[in-house]
Design a protein around this motif. Sequence first.
Motif, PDB file in Angstrom:
ATOM      1  N   HIS A   1       0.810  -1.218   0.000  1.00 23.69           N
ATOM      2  CA  HIS A   1       0.000   0.000   0.000  1.00 23.69           C
ATOM      3  C   HIS A   1       0.846   1.272   0.000  1.00 23.69           C
ATOM      4  O   HIS A   1       0.360   2.334   0.382  1.00 23.69           O
ATOM      5  N   ARG A   2       2.098   1.176  -0.434  1.00 20.92           N
ATOM      6  CA  ARG A   2       2.988   2.335  -0.359  1.00 20.92           C
ATOM      7  C   ARG A   2       2.631   3.428  -1.362  1.00 20.92           C
ATOM      8  O   ARG A   2       2.873   4.599  -1.114  1.00 20.92           O
ATOM      9  N   LEU A   3       2.055   3.047  -2.522  1.00 26.55           N
ATOM     10  CA  LEU A   3       1.726   4.041  -3.537  1.00 26.55           C
ATOM     11  C   LEU A   3       0.459   4.804  -3.155  1.00 26.55           C
ATOM     12  O   LEU A   3      -0.453   4.228  -2.543  1.00 26.55           O
ATOM     13  N   PRO A   4       0.374   6.090  -3.505  1.00 24.81           N
ATOM     14  CA  PRO A   4      -0.806   6.902  -3.137  1.00 24.81           C
ATOM     15  C   PRO A   4      -2.124   6.290  -3.593  1.00 24.81           C
ATOM     16  O   PRO A   4      -3.105   6.297  -2.860  1.00 24.81           O
ATOM     17  N   GLU A   5      -2.138   5.711  -4.819  1.00 24.45           N
ATOM     18  CA  GLU A   5      -3.391   5.142  -5.313  1.00 24.45           C
ATOM     19  C   GLU A   5      -3.751   3.845  -4.597  1.00 24.45           C
ATOM     20  O   GLU A   5      -4.903   3.411  -4.629  1.00 24.45           O
ATOM     21  N   SER A   6      -2.775   3.228  -3.925  1.00 22.19           N
ATOM     22  CA  SER A   6      -3.041   1.973  -3.218  1.00 22.19           C
ATOM     23  C   SER A   6      -3.681   2.204  -1.857  1.00 22.19           C
ATOM     24  O   SER A   6      -4.329   1.301  -1.324  1.00 22.19           O
ATOM     25  N   HIS A   7      -3.448   3.374  -1.267  1.00 18.92           N
ATOM     26  CA  HIS A   7      -4.074   3.640   0.036  1.00 18.92           C
ATOM     27  C   HIS A   7      -5.056   4.801  -0.014  1.00 18.92           C
ATOM     28  O   HIS A   7      -5.385   5.387   1.016  1.00 18.92           O
ATOM     29  N   GLU A   8      -5.529   5.122  -1.209  1.00 19.37           N
ATOM     30  CA  GLU A   8      -6.527   6.181  -1.391  1.00 19.37           C
ATOM     31  C   GLU A   8      -6.090   7.469  -0.709  1.00 19.37           C
ATOM     32  O   GLU A   8      -6.802   8.069   0.088  1.00 19.37           O
ATOM     33  N   CYS A   9      -4.873   7.884  -1.050  1.00 21.48           N
ATOM     34  CA  CYS A   9      -4.287   9.081  -0.445  1.00 21.48           C
ATOM     35  C   CYS A   9      -5.134  10.316  -0.748  1.00 21.48           C
ATOM     36  O   CYS A   9      -5.538  10.538  -1.895  1.00 21.48           O
ATOM     37  N   PRO A  10      -5.442  11.138   0.283  1.00 17.76           N
ATOM     38  CA  PRO A  10      -6.215  12.368   0.046  1.00 17.76           C
ATOM     39  C   PRO A  10      -5.541  13.307  -0.944  1.00 17.76           C
ATOM     40  O   PRO A  10      -6.201  14.101  -1.604  1.00 17.76           O
ATOM     41  N   GLY A  11      -4.214  13.205  -1.058  1.00 15.46           N
ATOM     42  CA  GLY A  11      -3.502  14.073  -1.979  1.00 15.46           C
ATOM     43  C   GLY A  11      -3.837  13.827  -3.432  1.00 15.46           C
ATOM     44  O   GLY A  11      -3.609  14.689  -4.280  1.00 15.46           O
TER      45      GLY A  11
END
Length: 303
Positions: free
Chosen positions: A28-38
């Motif tokens: 889950h390190r990538l932003p799209e893998s953890h639904e990053c607010p950014g």
Amino acid sequence: MAKCDACGEHENMPYKCRRCGGTYCGEHRLPESHECPGLNEWNDPDGVFDSGFDESVENRGGSSGGVTSRLNTSTGGPLGYFRGNMTYLFLGLMVVTFAVQMTLRVILGRPDLEAFLFILQSNHINYVWTWVTSIFAHGGPMHLFFNGLVLYFFGPVVERRIGSKKFVALFLISGMVAGLAQVGVSAFMGVSSGVLGASGAIAAVMGVLTVLNPNLRIYLYFFIPMPLWLATALFVGYSAFVSASGGIGAGGVAQLAHLMGVAIGLAYGAKLKAEGERGPQQLQFGGGGGGGMGGGGRGPGRF
């Protein structure tokens, strides 16, 4: 060993997301893998990929967007620094505003002008500029210090979670509503009052974080460990008790503004949580900790 904020798995070598500040495992390190607010900001028309190149192609010999396009919040514009850093901008405004207050009050001997510019007053609610300027004004050094301390620790955490634009809206709207509630009720009761301070807005920030992760451990006054929900409950309980026993402005503190700020934060936090937003598992220096709020004293109600 750290715990992944997305799946809860323990990770010996965790990854830290630079956008939201969360801790994640390799999966889950990538932003799209953890639904990053950014990720919400990548679709911003003024975002990081807007170079203005295609505009210059269509308009040969002309400027590529002009002054307005250059003064944007993308990484290529001079205002790009403020993307993700609005907390620190607000802290700077608080310090600058206080310096102007001291200049008017002490050096120039014009407390009347200070009140005109920076104090939201029940008998001058039509001075609409004070709805905003009163948020950044403070009654004294300790009032400024404690409010600034809490904002410094909690502000960046919430801003990383919801994005700078929503954070600015939360801070300003909650600060204005909290102050207007205090002076509005005072006016309704026939009492003349005035308020200044950022605690209403900061209480809203704390309320949001309390809903997103009520068990987040903080250290009140740097050495008293407790979950965030308890700190918020104590803060609300104290303000409610003082208001009930001594009035909404007891002790020279705008108690109703405190309560209104927390209420706005809790309501907005509930909305975010229903949308799937999650709070951080721990706080770091510059994005964690705790501290006192508001201040006492004579004169306008401080919050």
